[in-house]
Design an enzyme around this catalytic site. Structure first.
Site, mmCIF file in Angstrom:
data_model
loop_
_atom_site.group_PDB
_atom_site.id
_atom_site.type_symbol
_atom_site.label_atom_id
_atom_site.label_comp_id
_atom_site.label_asym_id
_atom_site.label_seq_id
_atom_site.Cartn_x
_atom_site.Cartn_y
_atom_site.Cartn_z
ATOM 1 N N GLU A 225 0.996 -1.183 0.047
ATOM 2 C CA GLU A 225 0.140 0.039 -0.047
ATOM 3 C C GLU A 225 0.813 1.146 -0.042
ATOM 4 O O GLU A 225 1.458 1.519 0.951
ATOM 5 C CB GLU A 225 -0.854 -0.189 1.209
ATOM 6 C CG GLU A 225 -2.260 0.847 1.046
ATOM 7 C CD GLU A 225 -1.764 2.462 1.662
ATOM 8 O OE1 GLU A 225 -2.823 3.130 1.003
ATOM 9 O OE2 GLU A 225 -1.443 2.231 2.703
ATOM 10 N N CYS A 259 -1.101 9.313 3.371
ATOM 11 C CA CYS A 259 -0.873 8.808 1.973
ATOM 12 C C CYS A 259 -2.014 9.003 0.837
ATOM 13 O O CYS A 259 -1.840 9.293 -0.209
ATOM 14 C CB CYS A 259 -0.689 7.109 2.209
ATOM 15 S SG CYS A 259 -1.837 6.200 2.663
#
Length: 407
Positions: A225, A259
């Site tokens: 990820e 993120c």
């Protein structure tokens, strides 16, 4: 588990031996866990959930010590997601473990077929610093539900959170099932050198490539990820007030160190000034006006001075090239403080347009034609997330059909 922080330290070789010892112990346990029952797995998840709640105050204190993060933000972004993950696994584990009947192939007509799910085995979780508890314990819940052993490597940049995570882990698990090793890059590399059955990594694309290369040596499966620049589009039909409030909340939670935070905004030229007005109002309502913001109890800090200096360089480069600060721009490197900052008129060659920001700077870019925005998005590496604010289904459909994003 205490480890030293550098291969130059006299205890580094001992730490490596300790990692190997725990890995070997978990390898034996992983074989036994292939036959673990639903009840055994549920008990582990419930104990982890209870331990997290029991150490809630320590997690909140660690979030403040590492980031200056508000207590409510720690609860919302660190604790609640793990509890939700645990509750979901508790409700659904029985269904996940059941074999699934499937149709056999033509070559196997006359037989019955089913899919039987099995544990991966030995799992490594390499967690980032921006949400250290969430992104260590959330994946741990899934690994436990699947019947695996786990070693967690938290980030060295959030030592207070790492200490609490280690305390939680040791209160629930033996090291032959779940263990935690603290340390910097050499410790991470020592772990990556081992033949894990699966690696779960959250972090930057640059480090993701290192993880993937290490995994390839052992044909280890990976879940990556990774970060990236997540564009946001606000077209001429959008609810500007709602867009401003929601985008800025997503951007400045954790002071931009998320993120999937909006990285930059493309705003239709006809509504840009009105949108900027709503943004300034939303920021002042959340954090106060001007100099008041440094004292806001709702605004976290940058994780360390090195990252503060990095974000400052992006801002300095943008303004040197002609970008205009709409609001914000105040920086105190000693306090790791950067005010929520909106930028307008950013030239394409500014570093902020090519590097992941991961901080409280938000470029606003005017556009006339949606096709030009889509072309710009497609010319860059695939973003982790992409957001669209519009009331026009045609525009929404065009963006969805002509762009790609996601992990």
């Amino acid at each position: 588990m205490n480890t030293l922080m550098s291969p130059a330290d006299t205890g580094f070789d001992q730490t490596i031996r300790e990692i190997q010892r725990v890995f070997n112990a978990q390898a034996a346990t992983a074989l036994r866990l292939r036959q673990s029952s639903k009840a055994e797995r549920l008990l582990k998840i419930k104990k982890l959930k209870s331990a997290l709640l029991a150490h809630k105050d320590e997690v909140i204190a660690a979030g403040f010590a590492d980031f200056g993060k508000p207590a409510a933000e720690v609860e919302l972004t660190e604790i609640l997601p793990v509890i939700a993950e645990a509750n979901d696994a508790i409700r659904k584990l029985g269904g996940w473990m059941k074999p699934k009947k499937v149709w056999p192939s033509r070559m196997m007509v006359g037989t019955s077929a089913y899919t039987q799910y099995e544990p991966k085995g030995k799992v490594l979780i390499v967690a980032p610093w921006n949400y250290p508890v969430n992104l260590s314990l959330g994946p741990l819940v899934s690994a436990l539900a699947a019947g695996n052993t786990v070693i967690i490597k938290p980030s060295e940049m959030t030592p207070h959170a790492s200490a609490v995570i280690g305390k939680i882990i040791r209160s629930v698990f033996g090291e032959d099932e779940v263990a935690l090793f603290e340390g910097d890059a050499p410790i991470a590399q020592a772990l990556l050198d081992l033949p894990f059955d699966h690696i779960f990594f959250t972090g930057s694309p640059a480090v993701g490539k290192i993880v993937m290369a290490a995994a390839a040596r052992h044909l280890t499966s990976v879940t990556l990820e990774l970060g990236g620049k997540s564009p946001t589009i606000v077209d001429e039909t959008a609810d500007l007030q709602a867009a401003a409030q929601n985008i800025l909340w997503a951007k400045f939670t954790n002071n931009g160190q998320t993120c999937i935070a909006p990285d930059h905004i493309y705003v239709h030229a006809s509504v840009k000034e009105a949108f900027l007005g709503h943004c300034v109002t939303a920021l002042e309502g959340a954090y106060g006006k001007g100099a008041q913001q440094i004292d806001s109890t709702s605004l976290a800090r940058i994780v360390n001075q090195r990252h503060t200096a990095r974000v400052k360089k992006l801002l300095d480069d943008a303004t040197a090239r002609g970008a205009r600060i709409v609001t914000g721009g105040v920086i105190d490197e000693v306090q790791r403080y950067i005010a929520p900052t909106l930028l307008d008129g950013i030239p394409d060659d500014a570093k902020i347009m090519s590097e992941e920001i991961f901080g409280p700077l938000l470029p606003i870019i005017s556009y006339e034609q949606l096709d030009s925005v889509i072309a710009r998005i497609n010319a860059e590496p695939k973003p982790l997330a992409l957001y669209v604010w519009s009331r026009k289904q045609e525009n929404i459909a065009k963006v969805m059909q002509q762009t790609t994003s996601g992990g």
